[in-house]
Design a protein around this motif. Structure first.
Motif, short mmCIF file in Angstrom:
data_model
loop_
_atom_site.label_atom_id
_atom_site.label_comp_id
_atom_site.label_asym_id
_atom_site.label_seq_id
_atom_site.Cartn_x
_atom_site.Cartn_y
_atom_site.Cartn_z
N TRP A 35 0.86 -1.18 0.00
CA TRP A 35 0.00 0.00 0.00
C TRP A 35 0.90 1.23 0.00
CZ3 TRP A 35 -5.25 0.13 -0.45
CH2 TRP A 35 -5.94 -1.06 -0.21
N PHE A 36 0.55 2.17 -0.84
CA PHE A 36 1.19 3.48 -0.89
C PHE A 36 0.12 4.53 -0.62
CE2 PHE A 36 5.47 2.82 -2.78
CZ PHE A 36 5.38 1.48 -3.05
N ARG A 37 0.53 5.73 -0.30
CA ARG A 37 -0.43 6.81 -0.14
C ARG A 37 0.17 8.12 -0.65
NH1 ARG A 37 -0.50 7.30 6.51
NH2 ARG A 37 1.63 8.12 6.76
N GLN A 38 -0.72 8.99 -1.08
CA GLN A 38 -0.30 10.30 -1.58
C GLN A 38 -1.19 11.37 -0.98
OE1 GLN A 38 -0.12 10.72 -5.86
NE2 GLN A 38 1.35 12.38 -5.68
N PRO A 40 -2.21 15.44 -0.38
CA PRO A 40 -2.24 16.61 -1.27
C PRO A 40 -0.92 17.36 -1.25
CG PRO A 40 -4.25 16.48 0.00
CD PRO A 40 -3.34 15.43 0.56
N GLY A 41 -0.38 17.61 -2.42
CA GLY A 41 0.86 18.37 -2.52
C GLY A 41 2.11 17.61 -2.18
N LYS A 42 1.98 16.32 -1.93
CA LYS A 42 3.14 15.52 -1.56
C LYS A 42 3.35 14.37 -2.53
CE LYS A 42 2.99 16.49 3.40
NZ LYS A 42 3.01 15.89 4.77
N GLU A 43 4.54 13.80 -2.49
CA GLU A 43 4.83 12.65 -3.33
C GLU A 43 4.19 11.40 -2.72
OE1 GLU A 43 9.14 14.05 -5.19
OE2 GLU A 43 9.00 12.30 -3.90
N ARG A 44 3.97 10.43 -3.57
CA ARG A 44 3.43 9.16 -3.09
C ARG A 44 4.49 8.46 -2.26
NH1 ARG A 44 -0.01 5.91 -7.39
NH2 ARG A 44 1.98 5.84 -8.51
N GLU A 45 4.05 7.86 -1.14
CA GLU A 45 5.00 7.23 -0.23
C GLU A 45 4.56 5.82 0.11
OE1 GLU A 45 5.23 9.15 3.58
OE2 GLU A 45 3.09 8.95 3.98
N PHE A 46 5.54 5.01 0.43
CA PHE A 46 5.28 3.63 0.86
C PHE A 46 4.66 3.62 2.25
CE2 PHE A 46 5.95 -0.84 1.40
CZ PHE A 46 6.35 -1.00 2.72
N THR A 90 -4.37 11.39 6.23
CA THR A 90 -5.23 11.76 5.11
C THR A 90 -4.46 11.69 3.80
OG1 THR A 90 -6.64 13.18 6.46
CG2 THR A 90 -6.57 13.63 4.08
N ALA A 91 -4.99 10.93 2.86
CA ALA A 91 -4.30 10.73 1.59
C ALA A 91 -5.17 9.84 0.70
CB ALA A 91 -2.94 10.06 1.79
N VAL A 92 -4.77 9.75 -0.54
CA VAL A 92 -5.31 8.72 -1.43
C VAL A 92 -4.42 7.49 -1.27
CG1 VAL A 92 -5.85 8.06 -3.79
CG2 VAL A 92 -6.20 10.43 -3.05
N TYR A 93 -5.02 6.37 -0.96
CA TYR A 93 -4.29 5.13 -0.73
C TYR A 93 -4.39 4.24 -1.97
CZ TYR A 93 -3.55 6.24 4.17
OH TYR A 93 -3.14 6.83 5.34
N TYR A 94 -3.23 3.71 -2.37
CA TYR A 94 -3.15 2.86 -3.55
C TYR A 94 -2.59 1.50 -3.15
CZ TYR A 94 -3.31 7.30 -6.12
OH TYR A 94 -3.67 8.53 -6.61
N CYS A 95 -3.15 0.43 -3.69
CA CYS A 95 -2.51 -0.87 -3.53
C CYS A 95 -1.75 -1.18 -4.82
CB CYS A 95 -3.50 -1.97 -3.20
SG CYS A 95 -4.75 -2.32 -4.45
N ALA A 96 -0.69 -1.93 -4.65
CA ALA A 96 0.18 -2.26 -5.77
C ALA A 96 0.76 -3.65 -5.58
CB ALA A 96 1.31 -1.24 -5.88
N GLY A 115 -6.90 4.55 -6.69
CA GLY A 115 -6.79 5.00 -5.32
C GLY A 115 -8.13 5.04 -4.61
N THR A 116 -8.05 5.01 -3.29
CA THR A 116 -9.23 5.19 -2.46
C THR A 116 -8.91 6.27 -1.44
OG1 THR A 116 -10.90 4.08 -1.08
CG2 THR A 116 -8.62 3.30 -0.86
N GLN A 117 -9.81 7.23 -1.31
CA GLN A 117 -9.54 8.40 -0.48
C GLN A 117 -9.80 8.10 0.99
OE1 GLN A 117 -8.53 11.76 -1.39
NE2 GLN A 117 -8.31 11.90 0.86
N VAL A 118 -8.84 8.45 1.82
CA VAL A 118 -8.99 8.38 3.27
C VAL A 118 -8.84 9.79 3.81
CG1 VAL A 118 -7.98 7.57 5.41
CG2 VAL A 118 -8.17 6.02 3.46
#
Length: 122
Positions: A35-38, A40-46, A90-96, A115-118
């Protein structure tokens, strides 16, 4: 492999959410799911990752003790249980999913879900 993420929503600080990531297609090629998350205004992170074939799990420091990743191979599903949520989660969470590694850079993952918004309110 196609990944479908779900379970996001709005929760107050201190609350919990459970995200799901369901895989379809050639799931036998998956070696690790993360799972990663991004924010607002930030890079996607592990955030976290789990091996598809053994018990290895990895977490970024900021979520240790609060988030738990688990899987059910028979259901081709990975869950992310998030407890004691904070506004900074708070971020959009992505699975990969990756064919070769469990935890790594974004570029190491071959398949991505939407993504799914949290959103965590204070």
């Amino acid at each position: 492999v196609q990944l479908q993420a779900s379970g996001g929503g709005l929760v107050q600080a201190g609350g919990s959410l459970r995200l799901s990531c369901t895989a379809s297609g050639r799931t036998g090629s998956m070696y690790g799911v993360g799972w990663f998350r991004q924010a607002p205004g930030k890079e996607r992170e592990f955030v976290t990752a789990i091996a598809w074939g053994d018990t290895r799990r990895f977490y970024t420091d900021s979520v240790k003790g609060r988030f738990t990743i688990s899987r059910d191979n028979a259901k081709n599903t990975v869950w992310l249980q998030m407890n004691l949520l904070k506004p900074e989660d708070t971020a959009v969470y992505y699975c990969a999913a990756s064919r070769l590694i469990v935890v790594g850079k974004e570029s190491d993952y071959d398949y991505w879900g939407q993504g799914t918004q949290v959103t965590v309110s204070s």
